[in-house]
Design a protein around this motif. Structure first.
Motif, PDB file in Angstrom:
ATOM      1  N   TYR A   1      59.567  -0.864  -6.470  1.00  0.00           N
ATOM      2  CA  TYR A   1      60.427  -0.722  -5.491  1.00  0.00           C
ATOM      3  C   TYR A   1      59.767  -1.007  -4.232  1.00  0.00           C
ATOM      4  N   GLU A   2      60.335  -1.795  -3.305  1.00  0.00           N
ATOM      5  CA  GLU A   2      59.943  -2.163  -1.887  1.00  0.00           C
ATOM      6  C   GLU A   2      60.688  -1.376  -0.967  1.00  0.00           C
ATOM      7  N   LEU A   3      59.922  -0.915  -0.206  1.00  0.00           N
ATOM      8  CA  LEU A   3      60.205   0.080   0.828  1.00  0.00           C
ATOM      9  C   LEU A   3      60.010  -0.539   2.235  1.00  0.00           C
ATOM     10  N   ASP A   4      61.097  -0.521   3.132  1.00  0.00           N
ATOM     11  CA  ASP A   4      60.900  -1.079   4.420  1.00  0.00           C
ATOM     12  C   ASP A   4      62.131  -0.821   5.355  1.00  0.00           C
ATOM     13  N   GLN A   5      61.940  -1.154   6.710  1.00  0.00           N
ATOM     14  CA  GLN A   5      63.324  -0.978   7.520  1.00  0.00           C
ATOM     15  C   GLN A   5      64.341  -1.844   7.057  1.00  0.00           C
TER      16      GLN A   5
ATOM     17  N   PRO B   1      65.882   0.393   1.434  1.00  0.00           N
ATOM     18  CA  PRO B   1      65.949   0.257   2.733  1.00  0.00           C
ATOM     19  C   PRO B   1      65.729   1.562   3.501  1.00  0.00           C
ATOM     20  N   ALA B   2      64.444   1.875   4.108  1.00  0.00           N
ATOM     21  CA  ALA B   2      64.122   3.201   4.740  1.00  0.00           C
ATOM     22  C   ALA B   2      63.063   3.029   5.542  1.00  0.00           C
TER      23      ALA B   2
ATOM     24  N   GLY C   1      64.023  10.424  -0.577  1.00  0.00           N
ATOM     25  CA  GLY C   1      65.401  10.588  -0.943  1.00  0.00           C
ATOM     26  C   GLY C   1      65.908   9.294  -1.389  1.00  0.00           C
ATOM     27  N   ALA C   2      65.588   8.298  -0.414  1.00  0.00           N
ATOM     28  CA  ALA C   2      66.043   7.083  -0.789  1.00  0.00           C
ATOM     29  C   ALA C   2      65.484   6.288  -1.915  1.00  0.00           C
TER      30      ALA C   2
ATOM     31  N   ALA D   1      67.291   5.110  -5.427  1.00  0.00           N
ATOM     32  CA  ALA D   1      67.290   3.729  -6.068  1.00  0.00           C
ATOM     33  C   ALA D   1      66.653   3.653  -7.476  1.00  0.00           C
ATOM     34  N   GLY D   2      66.568   5.072  -7.936  1.00  0.00           N
ATOM     35  CA  GLY D   2      65.988   5.028  -9.363  1.00  0.00           C
ATOM     36  C   GLY D   2      64.714   5.640  -9.750  1.00  0.00           C
TER      37      GLY D   2
END
Length: 308
Positions: free
Chosen positions: A125-129, A155-156, A164-165, A169-170
């Motif tokens: 999982y890659e999380l960023d703006q 995207p968060a 939550g995001a 995404a799973g």
């Protein structure tokens, strides 16, 4: 003069050519330089084309070898080697231990989902703006790059409901997770750093792993010296058409140091200073370390069990 749009403020946003996002592009440029300088230690074939795609002229010239590398201190490249290999080894160790759920916080131009040899069944999982995630996804697709894991972009904003995001995404909090917060904490206010570490702990099943850097709290005068050094770097690059406000992007002052804070939350940590990692990797020692970079701890740990 300082660009007022680059100074941090509540609710600020960015892409990879502005504000905090620009630091991700600079980090990728450093990885491109390090890949050429130390190919036996670091190999990030995506760093250079990603920097080119962002389009910041000075960083593109550095990443592609078109600019004089004397414009950057060798330590900038060496730290890119240390950081990249530290987090690469962290994720590969977690995968060897059987963890199949990886989360890269503030992923920026990180390309591990494309270049590490992930075991079958690994989810990254890659999380960023949102603009950052969208740009990297499109650019790597245009390069015909194929993820080596089940890559799931998230995207968060870390100031919003990113858990939550992540779940959407799973992400499954009942399964052990390997978390990275690479080069991130200094760009968060102190209370936001604590909230981030609290939240990822709450989302972690026993056996989960974490890796980040833990900077020591400043002694009297340290922050002034750090700002002076960062402003000197900005002035040096400004003469070549690149004018980042390096000091304006950071949050200064005392905060809870990440290593003892994580320990108090139940993580069992191993830690090594940047200074010792440079020595162990046969890289040059730091000189005139006014920013106390050598004292930064690179920490990794396991939740609810001892380190193996």
């Amino acid at each position: 003069m300082t660009d007022p749009t680059s100074v941090r403020h509540d609710g600020d946003t960015w892409d990879l050519a502005s504000s905090v996002g620009e630091t991700a592009t600079a980090a990728a440029a450093a990885r491109a330089l390090a890949t050429r300088a130390n190919p036996a230690l670091i190999a990030d074939p995506f760093a250079e084309p990603l920097v080119r795609a962002v389009g910041i002229d000075f960083l593109t010239r550095l990443a592609t070898g078109a600019a004089d590398e004397d414009l950057v201190d060798q330590v900038w490249i060496d730290i890119a080697v240390i950081r990249t290999t530290f987090y690469d080894n962290f994720f590969q160790t977690a995968a060897t231990a059987g963890i199949t759920q990886m989360v890269i916080l503030a992923a920026g131009l990180d390309s591990r989902a494309y270049r590490l040899p992930w075991p079958t069944g690994t989810v990254v999982y890659e999380l960023d703006q949102p603009p950052v995630i969208d740009f990297k996804t499109r650019t790597l697709a245009d390069l015909h790059a194929t993820p080596t894991a089940d890559r799931r972009p998230v995207p968060a904003d870390l100031r919003d409901d990113w858990p939550g995001a992540l779940r959407t995404a799973g992400f499954d909090p009942s399964r052990p997770t390997a978390w990275s917060a690479e080069g991130l904490l200094g760009y968060l206010p102190p209370e936001a750093q604590d909230h981030l570490l609290d939240t990822l702990t709450d989302l972690s099943a026993p056996g989960s792993r974490v890796a980040t850097e833990s900077r020591p709290n400043p002694n009297p005068g340290d922050d002034a010296e750090t700002k002076k050094s960062l402003n000197h770097l900005s002035d040096r690059w400004r003469a070549h058409g690149y004018a980042p406000d390096m000091a304006g992007l950071r949050y200064f002052g005392p905060r809870n140091e990440a290593a003892p804070y994580l320990t108090a939350l139940g993580w069992t940590l191993d830690s090594t200073t940047l200074r010792d990692l440079l020595t162990a990797t046969n890289l040059a020692p730091l000189k005139d370390d006014t920013m106390r970079s050598g004292d930064v701890l690179y920490v990794s740990g396991v939740l609810g069990t001892s380190m193996m």
